[in-house]
Design a protein around this motif. Sequence first.
Motif, PDB file in Angstrom:
ATOM      1  N   ASP A 191       1.491 -10.205  -9.840  1.00  0.00           N
ATOM      2  CA  ASP A 191       2.535  -9.998  -8.814  1.00  0.00           C
ATOM      3  C   ASP A 191       2.311  -8.652  -8.111  1.00  0.00           C
ATOM      4  OD1 ASP A 191       3.756 -12.378  -9.508  1.00  0.00           O
ATOM      5  OD2 ASP A 191       5.377 -11.458 -10.666  1.00  0.00           O
ATOM      6  N   LEU A 192       1.971  -7.628  -8.901  1.00  0.00           N
ATOM      7  CA  LEU A 192       1.741  -6.302  -8.310  1.00  0.00           C
ATOM      8  C   LEU A 192       0.525  -6.323  -7.391  1.00  0.00           C
ATOM      9  CD1 LEU A 192       2.351  -3.975 -11.405  1.00  0.00           C
ATOM     10  CD2 LEU A 192       3.732  -4.047  -9.330  1.00  0.00           C
ATOM     11  N   MET A 202      11.572   0.866  12.610  1.00  0.00           N
ATOM     12  CA  MET A 202      11.220  -0.500  12.233  1.00  0.00           C
ATOM     13  C   MET A 202      10.983  -0.579  10.724  1.00  0.00           C
ATOM     14  SD  MET A 202       7.854  -2.672  13.340  1.00  0.00           S
ATOM     15  CE  MET A 202       8.221  -2.704  15.081  1.00  0.00           C
ATOM     16  N   ILE A 203      11.528  -1.621  10.098  1.00  0.00           N
ATOM     17  CA  ILE A 203      11.318  -1.786   8.657  1.00  0.00           C
ATOM     18  C   ILE A 203       9.888  -2.270   8.440  1.00  0.00           C
ATOM     19  CG2 ILE A 203      12.013  -3.086   6.606  1.00  0.00           C
ATOM     20  CD1 ILE A 203      14.790  -3.296   7.894  1.00  0.00           C
ATOM     21  N   GLN A 204       9.186  -1.618   7.510  1.00  0.00           N
ATOM     22  CA  GLN A 204       7.811  -2.021   7.256  1.00  0.00           C
ATOM     23  C   GLN A 204       7.778  -2.976   6.065  1.00  0.00           C
ATOM     24  OE1 GLN A 204       4.820   0.883   7.182  1.00  0.00           O
ATOM     25  NE2 GLN A 204       5.040   1.086   9.386  1.00  0.00           N
ATOM     26  N   LEU A 258      -4.744  -0.414 -11.863  1.00  0.00           N
ATOM     27  CA  LEU A 258      -4.508  -1.862 -11.939  1.00  0.00           C
ATOM     28  C   LEU A 258      -5.828  -2.609 -12.071  1.00  0.00           C
ATOM     29  CD1 LEU A 258      -2.378  -4.125 -11.824  1.00  0.00           C
ATOM     30  CD2 LEU A 258      -2.651  -4.158  -9.346  1.00  0.00           C
ATOM     31  N   VAL A 270       3.152 -10.087 -14.199  1.00  0.00           N
ATOM     32  CA  VAL A 270       3.502  -8.791 -13.582  1.00  0.00           C
ATOM     33  C   VAL A 270       2.280  -8.207 -12.873  1.00  0.00           C
ATOM     34  CG1 VAL A 270       4.153  -6.395 -13.981  1.00  0.00           C
ATOM     35  CG2 VAL A 270       5.238  -8.163 -15.300  1.00  0.00           C
ATOM     36  N   LYS A 271       1.158  -8.186 -13.591  1.00  0.00           N
ATOM     37  CA  LYS A 271      -0.028  -7.560 -12.995  1.00  0.00           C
ATOM     38  C   LYS A 271      -0.453  -8.286 -11.716  1.00  0.00           C
ATOM     39  CE  LYS A 271      -1.299  -4.410 -16.166  1.00  0.00           C
ATOM     40  NZ  LYS A 271      -2.469  -4.331 -17.025  1.00  0.00           N
ATOM     41  N   LYS A 276       1.454  -8.069  -4.226  1.00  0.00           N
ATOM     42  CA  LYS A 276       2.457  -7.360  -3.434  1.00  0.00           C
ATOM     43  C   LYS A 276       1.935  -6.045  -2.862  1.00  0.00           C
ATOM     44  CE  LYS A 276       7.385  -6.658  -3.737  1.00  0.00           C
ATOM     45  NZ  LYS A 276       7.571  -7.405  -2.505  1.00  0.00           N
ATOM     46  N   LEU A 277       1.209  -5.298  -3.701  1.00  0.00           N
ATOM     47  CA  LEU A 277       0.824  -3.938  -3.310  1.00  0.00           C
ATOM     48  C   LEU A 277      -0.674  -3.780  -3.040  1.00  0.00           C
ATOM     49  CD1 LEU A 277       2.956  -1.935  -5.926  1.00  0.00           C
ATOM     50  CD2 LEU A 277       3.570  -2.519  -3.583  1.00  0.00           C
ATOM     51  N   LYS A 282       2.300   8.833  -8.832  1.00  0.00           N
ATOM     52  CA  LYS A 282       1.184   8.976  -7.890  1.00  0.00           C
ATOM     53  C   LYS A 282       1.693   9.102  -6.449  1.00  0.00           C
ATOM     54  CE  LYS A 282      -2.723   6.308  -6.090  1.00  0.00           C
ATOM     55  NZ  LYS A 282      -3.167   4.939  -5.895  1.00  0.00           N
ATOM     56  N   THR A 309       3.089   4.338 -10.786  1.00  0.00           N
ATOM     57  CA  THR A 309       2.850   4.298  -9.338  1.00  0.00           C
ATOM     58  C   THR A 309       3.718   5.328  -8.629  1.00  0.00           C
ATOM     59  OG1 THR A 309       2.378   1.930  -9.549  1.00  0.00           O
ATOM     60  CG2 THR A 309       2.737   2.763  -7.332  1.00  0.00           C
ATOM     61  N   ASP A 317      -4.991  -0.737  -4.330  1.00  0.00           N
ATOM     62  CA  ASP A 317      -5.123   0.722  -4.293  1.00  0.00           C
ATOM     63  C   ASP A 317      -3.897   1.493  -4.740  1.00  0.00           C
ATOM     64  OD1 ASP A 317      -7.693   0.400  -3.301  1.00  0.00           O
ATOM     65  OD2 ASP A 317      -6.943   0.194  -1.252  1.00  0.00           O
ATOM     66  N   LEU A 318      -2.708   0.929  -4.574  1.00  0.00           N
ATOM     67  CA  LEU A 318      -1.501   1.702  -4.881  1.00  0.00           C
ATOM     68  C   LEU A 318      -1.190   1.809  -6.377  1.00  0.00           C
ATOM     69  CD1 LEU A 318       0.790   3.366  -3.733  1.00  0.00           C
ATOM     70  CD2 LEU A 318       2.115   1.269  -3.481  1.00  0.00           C
ATOM     71  N   PRO A 319      -1.098   0.708  -7.108  1.00  0.00           N
ATOM     72  CA  PRO A 319      -0.787   0.870  -8.546  1.00  0.00           C
ATOM     73  C   PRO A 319      -2.002   1.447  -9.280  1.00  0.00           C
ATOM     74  CG  PRO A 319      -0.330  -1.383  -7.775  1.00  0.00           C
ATOM     75  CD  PRO A 319      -1.176  -0.718  -6.739  1.00  0.00           C
ATOM     76  N   PRO A 320      -1.863   2.667  -9.827  1.00  0.00           N
ATOM     77  CA  PRO A 320      -3.046   3.311 -10.399  1.00  0.00           C
ATOM     78  C   PRO A 320      -3.544   2.605 -11.650  1.00  0.00           C
ATOM     79  CG  PRO A 320      -1.073   4.636 -10.792  1.00  0.00           C
ATOM     80  CD  PRO A 320      -0.654   3.486  -9.932  1.00  0.00           C
ATOM     81  N   PRO A 326      13.296   1.755   3.256  1.00  0.00           N
ATOM     82  CA  PRO A 326      13.850   2.419   4.428  1.00  0.00           C
ATOM     83  C   PRO A 326      12.915   2.333   5.631  1.00  0.00           C
ATOM     84  CG  PRO A 326      12.864   4.016   2.975  1.00  0.00           C
ATOM     85  CD  PRO A 326      12.631   2.665   2.349  1.00  0.00           C
ATOM     86  N   ARG A 327      13.437   2.795   6.753  1.00  0.00           N
ATOM     87  CA  ARG A 327      12.577   2.893   7.932  1.00  0.00           C
ATOM     88  C   ARG A 327      11.646   4.060   7.702  1.00  0.00           C
ATOM     89  NH1 ARG A 327      17.079   2.237  12.684  1.00  0.00           N
ATOM     90  NH2 ARG A 327      17.774   0.188  12.103  1.00  0.00           N
ATOM     91  N   TYR A 372       8.161  -8.811 -19.134  1.00  0.00           N
ATOM     92  CA  TYR A 372       7.985  -8.600 -17.694  1.00  0.00           C
ATOM     93  C   TYR A 372       8.580  -7.257 -17.291  1.00  0.00           C
ATOM     94  CZ  TYR A 372       7.469  -9.774 -12.752  1.00  0.00           C
ATOM     95  OH  TYR A 372       7.084  -9.761 -11.425  1.00  0.00           O
ATOM     96  N   GLU A 432      -0.585   8.405 -14.950  1.00  0.00           N
ATOM     97  CA  GLU A 432      -0.791   7.614 -13.731  1.00  0.00           C
ATOM     98  C   GLU A 432      -1.674   6.411 -14.058  1.00  0.00           C
ATOM     99  OE1 GLU A 432      -2.120   9.767 -10.286  1.00  0.00           O
ATOM    100  OE2 GLU A 432      -0.450  11.155 -10.353  1.00  0.00           O
ATOM    101  N   ASP A 433      -1.187   5.572 -14.900  1.00  0.00           N
ATOM    102  CA  ASP A 433      -1.926   4.369 -15.284  1.00  0.00           C
ATOM    103  C   ASP A 433      -0.891   3.273 -15.531  1.00  0.00           C
ATOM    104  OD1 ASP A 433      -3.174   2.306 -16.776  1.00  0.00           O
ATOM    105  OD2 ASP A 433      -4.766   3.673 -17.354  1.00  0.00           O
ATOM    106  N   VAL A 434      -1.056   2.155 -14.868  1.00  0.00           N
ATOM    107  CA  VAL A 434      -0.054   1.083 -14.970  1.00  0.00           C
ATOM    108  C   VAL A 434       0.153   0.608 -16.406  1.00  0.00           C
ATOM    109  CG1 VAL A 434      -0.290   0.201 -12.622  1.00  0.00           C
ATOM    110  CG2 VAL A 434      -1.796  -0.673 -14.419  1.00  0.00           C
TER     111      VAL A 434
END
Lengths: 140, 181
Positions: free
Chosen positions: A44-45, A1-3, A57, A41-42, A48-49, B35, B32, A52-55, B171-172, B21, B65-67
């Motif tokens: 949007d990230l 399944m696509i996540q 942020l 951008v910030k 979207k994410l 990481k 990211t 926790d994911l974009p380090p 991907p799956r 952008y 590892e910093d945006v």
Amino acid sequence: MIQFPRKWLLYDFTDSRGQSIVSRWAEEKRIDDDMRAKVDVKLDLLAKLGPDLPPGLLAGTSFRNVDKLRIFGKRVTWRFMICRGPINPAVEFTIIYIAQERNRKLVPKNADELADNNRKIIIDNVERRRKHERLGAGTN
Amino acid sequence: MKDLEQALIKDLRSEDYRYAYDEQFANAKAATQIKVLRESHDPPLTQAQLAQMAGMKQSRISELEDVDYSAWTISTLRRLARALGVRIAFQFESWSDLLAEVESLSETSLRRPPFHLDPVFQVTEEEASGTLPSDRASLMGALEQGQERTAVAQFVGFSRLSEVGTLSAVPREEEQKASWR
């Protein structure tokens, strides 16, 4: 399944006339397209994410419920003060204050406190926020 | 069309906006991905472990590892790629590619198998005996003919090529994990 990535909802604190503090900031400070893109951008990230994911942020402040998002301009560094929720912390973030940073210090000094006050205002009156709208490219 | 994609199509018409952008997005994506690759390594690596493998200090990995990190060098990226068992690619792209890149960005889309877990390079008993299983043979054939999108589609399990927007399509996840292990 696509996540599919989970989407976070972004809101802006509004002033007493109902205007978003983000759009007011962009108007009053005549924010150019370079800075508008960096903000978009910030955010949007974040939408979207999530946080926790974009380090790096979001960074913490002295207030537990208030984080800051850094926007580096050519001459000015801005700090968007953001809280999770405050109505539904599982899926929302709200931009509650915009401060400057000079010499690693917030201007105004009590920006995080002002941000936390705005967070409490929203908890008391949910009408004091509106859905965030991307700044997009301006007309300058 | 998605809301964000629609907004970007309009906003990227401004030259200042699109270059700002793209630069900020690329910086954030690189940070990211480092990481994600470090944490999805088997076993997961700490910053200190990755630093040691790449011949750097832990504080340097923390910086990367910093945006907001923006002073990337090709040599640093190559050292990290080698430590993580992946490769680094440099290429000029069209602006429309950015839309798909932003749209497909997720933790899964940033993962890459290290060489030793890359299914194409797994040596099996069949290969050792000179016969390739049919799915691997078609994958290798697509790669040899320069049909990267077809190969990626086969690798990640999409049944229709039209579903693969870019090489970084989502991907799956479970299939991808299983195929790396």
